[in-house]
Design a protein around this motif. Structure first.
Motif, mmCIF file in Angstrom:
data_model
loop_
_atom_site.group_PDB
_atom_site.id
_atom_site.type_symbol
_atom_site.label_atom_id
_atom_site.label_comp_id
_atom_site.label_asym_id
_atom_site.label_seq_id
_atom_site.Cartn_x
_atom_site.Cartn_y
_atom_site.Cartn_z
ATOM 1 N N GLU A 20 0.851 -1.187 0.000
ATOM 2 C CA GLU A 20 0.000 0.000 0.000
ATOM 3 C C GLU A 20 0.884 1.234 0.000
ATOM 4 O O GLU A 20 1.891 1.292 0.718
ATOM 5 N N ILE A 21 0.532 2.225 -0.826
ATOM 6 C CA ILE A 21 1.302 3.465 -0.921
ATOM 7 C C ILE A 21 0.600 4.562 -0.128
ATOM 8 O O ILE A 21 -0.610 4.749 -0.250
ATOM 9 N N GLN A 22 1.382 5.274 0.670
ATOM 10 C CA GLN A 22 0.877 6.449 1.384
ATOM 11 C C GLN A 22 1.699 7.650 0.933
ATOM 12 O O GLN A 22 2.913 7.709 1.167
ATOM 13 N N ILE A 23 1.053 8.606 0.238
ATOM 14 C CA ILE A 23 1.746 9.816 -0.204
ATOM 15 C C ILE A 23 1.722 10.837 0.928
ATOM 16 O O ILE A 23 0.651 11.191 1.440
ATOM 17 N N GLU A 24 2.889 11.309 1.317
ATOM 18 C CA GLU A 24 2.989 12.275 2.409
ATOM 19 C C GLU A 24 3.135 13.706 1.908
ATOM 20 O O GLU A 24 2.667 14.651 2.539
ATOM 21 N N GLU A 25 3.782 13.864 0.744
ATOM 22 C CA GLU A 25 3.964 15.213 0.204
ATOM 23 C C GLU A 25 4.180 15.121 -1.299
ATOM 24 O O GLU A 25 4.841 14.206 -1.789
ATOM 25 N N GLN A 26 3.624 16.075 -2.015
ATOM 26 C CA GLN A 26 3.882 16.210 -3.445
ATOM 27 C C GLN A 26 3.983 17.701 -3.751
ATOM 28 O O GLN A 26 3.100 18.468 -3.390
ATOM 29 N N ALA A 27 5.092 18.088 -4.367
ATOM 30 C CA ALA A 27 5.353 19.518 -4.560
ATOM 31 C C ALA A 27 6.064 19.737 -5.883
ATOM 32 O O ALA A 27 6.836 18.893 -6.357
ATOM 33 N N VAL A 28 5.807 20.904 -6.487
ATOM 34 C CA VAL A 28 6.473 21.278 -7.735
ATOM 35 C C VAL A 28 7.900 21.719 -7.438
ATOM 36 O O VAL A 28 8.144 22.539 -6.544
ATOM 37 N N VAL A 29 8.848 21.124 -8.170
ATOM 38 C CA VAL A 29 10.244 21.532 -8.108
ATOM 39 C C VAL A 29 10.669 21.884 -9.532
ATOM 40 O O VAL A 29 9.860 21.845 -10.456
ATOM 41 N N GLU A 30 11.914 22.246 -9.714
ATOM 42 C CA GLU A 30 12.374 22.610 -11.046
ATOM 43 C C GLU A 30 12.261 21.424 -12.007
ATOM 44 O O GLU A 30 12.860 20.377 -11.803
ATOM 45 N N ASN A 31 11.447 21.604 -13.042
ATOM 46 C CA ASN A 31 11.246 20.602 -14.096
ATOM 47 C C ASN A 31 10.739 19.262 -13.566
ATOM 48 O O ASN A 31 11.064 18.203 -14.099
ATOM 49 N N GLY A 32 9.934 19.303 -12.503
ATOM 50 C CA GLY A 32 9.414 18.035 -12.008
ATOM 51 C C GLY A 32 8.479 18.190 -10.820
ATOM 52 O O GLY A 32 8.219 19.289 -10.332
ATOM 53 N N ILE A 33 7.956 17.048 -10.377
ATOM 54 C CA ILE A 33 7.104 16.979 -9.189
ATOM 55 C C ILE A 33 7.776 16.023 -8.213
ATOM 56 O O ILE A 33 8.011 14.847 -8.529
ATOM 57 N N ALA A 34 8.112 16.527 -7.030
ATOM 58 C CA ALA A 34 8.772 15.723 -6.004
ATOM 59 C C ALA A 34 7.719 15.026 -5.151
ATOM 60 O O ALA A 34 6.797 15.664 -4.650
ATOM 61 N N ILE A 35 7.865 13.715 -5.026
ATOM 62 C CA ILE A 35 6.897 12.896 -4.286
ATOM 63 C C ILE A 35 7.626 12.222 -3.130
ATOM 64 O O ILE A 35 8.673 11.598 -3.317
ATOM 65 N N THR A 36 7.065 12.347 -1.942
ATOM 66 C CA THR A 36 7.607 11.687 -0.757
ATOM 67 C C THR A 36 6.499 10.830 -0.157
ATOM 68 O O THR A 36 5.362 11.286 -0.024
ATOM 69 N N GLY A 37 6.838 9.608 0.182
ATOM 70 C CA GLY A 37 5.819 8.737 0.743
ATOM 71 C C GLY A 37 6.392 7.483 1.367
ATOM 72 O O GLY A 37 7.613 7.360 1.564
ATOM 73 N N THR A 38 5.507 6.558 1.665
ATOM 74 C CA THR A 38 5.882 5.297 2.302
ATOM 75 C C THR A 38 5.114 4.157 1.642
ATOM 76 O O THR A 38 3.907 4.283 1.378
ATOM 77 N N MET A 39 5.815 3.076 1.369
ATOM 78 C CA MET A 39 5.160 1.849 0.933
ATOM 79 C C MET A 39 5.152 0.877 2.114
ATOM 80 O O MET A 39 6.204 0.578 2.687
ATOM 81 N N THR A 40 3.967 0.421 2.472
ATOM 82 C CA THR A 40 3.829 -0.561 3.542
ATOM 83 C C THR A 40 3.555 -1.920 2.925
ATOM 84 O O THR A 40 2.620 -2.071 2.128
ATOM 85 N N VAL A 41 4.372 -2.902 3.277
ATOM 86 C CA VAL A 41 4.241 -4.261 2.739
ATOM 87 C C VAL A 41 3.835 -5.206 3.860
ATOM 88 O O VAL A 41 4.530 -5.293 4.886
ATOM 89 N N THR A 42 2.710 -5.875 3.679
ATOM 90 C CA THR A 42 2.246 -6.882 4.633
ATOM 91 C C THR A 42 2.457 -8.255 4.009
ATOM 92 O O THR A 42 2.002 -8.510 2.890
ATOM 93 N N THR A 43 3.143 -9.132 4.745
ATOM 94 C CA THR A 43 3.477 -10.464 4.235
ATOM 95 C C THR A 43 2.938 -11.523 5.170
ATOM 96 O O THR A 43 3.192 -11.491 6.386
#
Length: 516
Positions: A352-375
């Motif tokens: 499961e992906i949890q996006i914590e922040e998404q922001a415009v940077v120079e020539n791109g979009i910076a994405i910060t998040g966490t992937m949670t893996v349940t096994t």
């Protein structure tokens, strides 16, 4: 004279709001379920029952449904249950009124499920809601002019992306999956997990095509002597057509999909044995279709024997900057949570992906998040256990020429997840996260929407010389000179023997008032 007008269809977000709701409740295990000894997995789903706009407020009503998988007190067996927590929330939202359509996204930020005792489970969750009011705006723009009087006009081409269609729809799917021969018949289903990967949409004439893969995982109790918890997993491709009146080829689809209702039942095979899982999921679709056009509009007008004033309106025009995707790869080693229950065999992994922040940077979009893996895995005692690992990530999806004023929509999914055992307490996790993005550039423009025609001011006209040599300044154009002296462009070119309208600073332009 009369302007020829064309409508530009635009969508814009006129109001935004957000809120967080804390939900918690202690839930008893029903009498027909066995005692719980260990919690294996949980997943939450928000089901909205009402999204109602009032005056500067939006009322949300729905319920959180939490599916819980647990280990029973009987060796090697599992059971599942559901916890349902209703909620109502009132969100202040400036500018909305009764009947407005509110777009709502929700995310379960944190879900914590704990075992109080063998018959009671605590559920705590934080649900975040993002609300937007989307307006559909029609703006008239002058694209031509019918005239008998002598006048001059010029045009400008704007790359414009217009919203052609916006609606919600569903796509129903039905797939049957038969157990492989080495697995016993199904007595009852304990748990299932359905996900969709590689989902792609394409605009066609009066319809939208959809294709992708459905991945299904089942835990079940075997029939007869095989009453231990067993599992089965399969991935099947699917494709289909969504009828969509007004859709045309080459339109740009921006379609968000999510799993809605999903019915799972066991059916008999040709021999009358309970061996076929029938899965009937419904994909909820939020459809936006855009169309690009190089729109030629009037940009200026002046009269030769009339005073003509162009009346303009400032609008924000959207153009397509990017419609694409990017992939972020994750490769990590992870330790299991309970080292006292070492792994013997892997059963199933889900992410499961949890996006914590998404922001415009120079020539791109910076994405910060966490992937949670349940096994889920089998330990040496043949009991099923689970481990959960969180893996942070950072990724920049390329978007050349993006600016802070650009508008973007981002969709994410786990395209591929592979988990393998390194030893009895360590996992090797590899994943490919896919980010689809559509980016719009926003340009403020003054569009001509009307004209004002008056007789020439004779006093003003008499002050203009009948003939003059105009020395072009920096940035002057032939259009500026003609507009200043009420002289047609063709006449200026002919008098000065110009092939094009190009002039430069210092050029001497002979201006003769009246026809030649």
């Amino acid at each position: 004279m009369e302007l020829v007008k064309k409508k530009i269809h635009m969508d814009r977000i006129s109001s935004r709001a957000g809120t967080q709701v804390v939900l918690e409740e202690d839930v008893n295990i029903s009498d027909n379920k066995p005692d719980a000894s260990y919690l294996l997995n949980s997943k939450g789903e928000i089901i909205m029952e009402e999204i109602r706009a009032g005056e500067n407020v939006v009322n949300l009503r729905g319920r959180l449904v939490v599916s819980i998988l647990y280990l029973t007190d009987l060796e090697g067996t599992c059971a599942s249950m559901e916890a349902v927590i209703p909620f109502e929330e009132r969100v202040n939202m400036e500018g909305v009124s009764n009947g407005d359509l509110i777009l709502t996204d929700w995310t379960i930020e944190d879900l914590t499920v704990g075992l109080i005792n063998s018959r009671k489970i605590s559920v705590q969750a934080v649900a975040s809601f993002g609300l937007e009011m989307e307006e559909h705006v029609e703006q008239d723009a002058a694209v031509d002019i019918y005239h008998e009087e002598p006048l001059e006009y010029r045009k400008r081409t704007y790359p414009v992306v217009q919203l052609v269609l916006q609606k919600k729809d569903i796509f129903r799917l039905k797939e049957e999956m038969e157990l492989s021969g080495n697995l016993p018949n199904v007595f009852q289903t304990i748990w299932h997990h359905i996900t969709f990967d590689h989902v792609e949409f394409k605009a066609l004439e009066e319809k939208i095509s959809i294709q992708g893969e459905m991945r299904a995982f089942f835990l079940y109790e075997g029939e007869g002597d095989n009453d231990r918890t067993l599992w089965y997993e399969n991935t099947v491709p699917f494709s289909g057509i969504i009828e969509c009146h007004g859709c045309r080829e080459n339109m740009i689809p921006d379609i968000r999909h999510s799993l809605g209702q999903c019915n799972v039942e066991v059916r008999q095979d040709f021999d009358g044995e309970e061996r076929v899982f029938c899965v009937e999921p419904v994909l909820d679709l939020d459809i936006h279709l855009y169309e690009e056009e190089n729109m030629e509009v009037l940009s200026d007008i002046y009269g030769v024997d009339k005073e003509i004033e162009a009346l303009t309106t400032e609008v924000q025009l959207k153009s397509l900057l990017l419609s694409g995707s990017g992939k972020c790869k994750i490769a990590e080693h992870a330790k299991i949570q309970n080292t006292e229950m070492p792994m013997y065999q892997l059963i199933h992994s889900e992410g499961e992906i949890q996006i914590e922040e998404q922001a415009v940077v120079e020539n791109g979009i910076a994405i910060t998040g966490t992937m949670t893996v349940t096994t889920l895995y089998l330990c040496s005692s043949r009991s099923i256990y689970a481990t959960k690992n969180m893996m942070p990530f950072q990724y920049v999806i390329e978007a050349e020429n993006i600016t802070p004023t650009s508008i973007f929509k981002l969709h994410h999914s786990i395209e591929q997840l592979t988990v393998t055992m390194l030893d009895s307490d360590e996992l090797d996790v590899k994943a490919a996260l896919q980010f689809k993005v559509i980016v719009f550039a926003v340009q403020k423009s003054n569009l001509i929407t009307d004209i004002k025609v008056e007789e020439l001011d004779l006093n003003k006209l008499s002050e203009l010389p009948g003939m003059v040599i105009y020395i072009a300044g920096q940035g002057d154009t032939l259009w500026d000179i003609g507009k200043r002296y009420y002289v047609p462009i063709a006449q200026l070119k002919e008098v000065n023997e110009l092939v094009t309208e190009d002039i430069k600073a210092g050029d001497k332009i002979l201006v003769v008032k009246g026809s030649i």
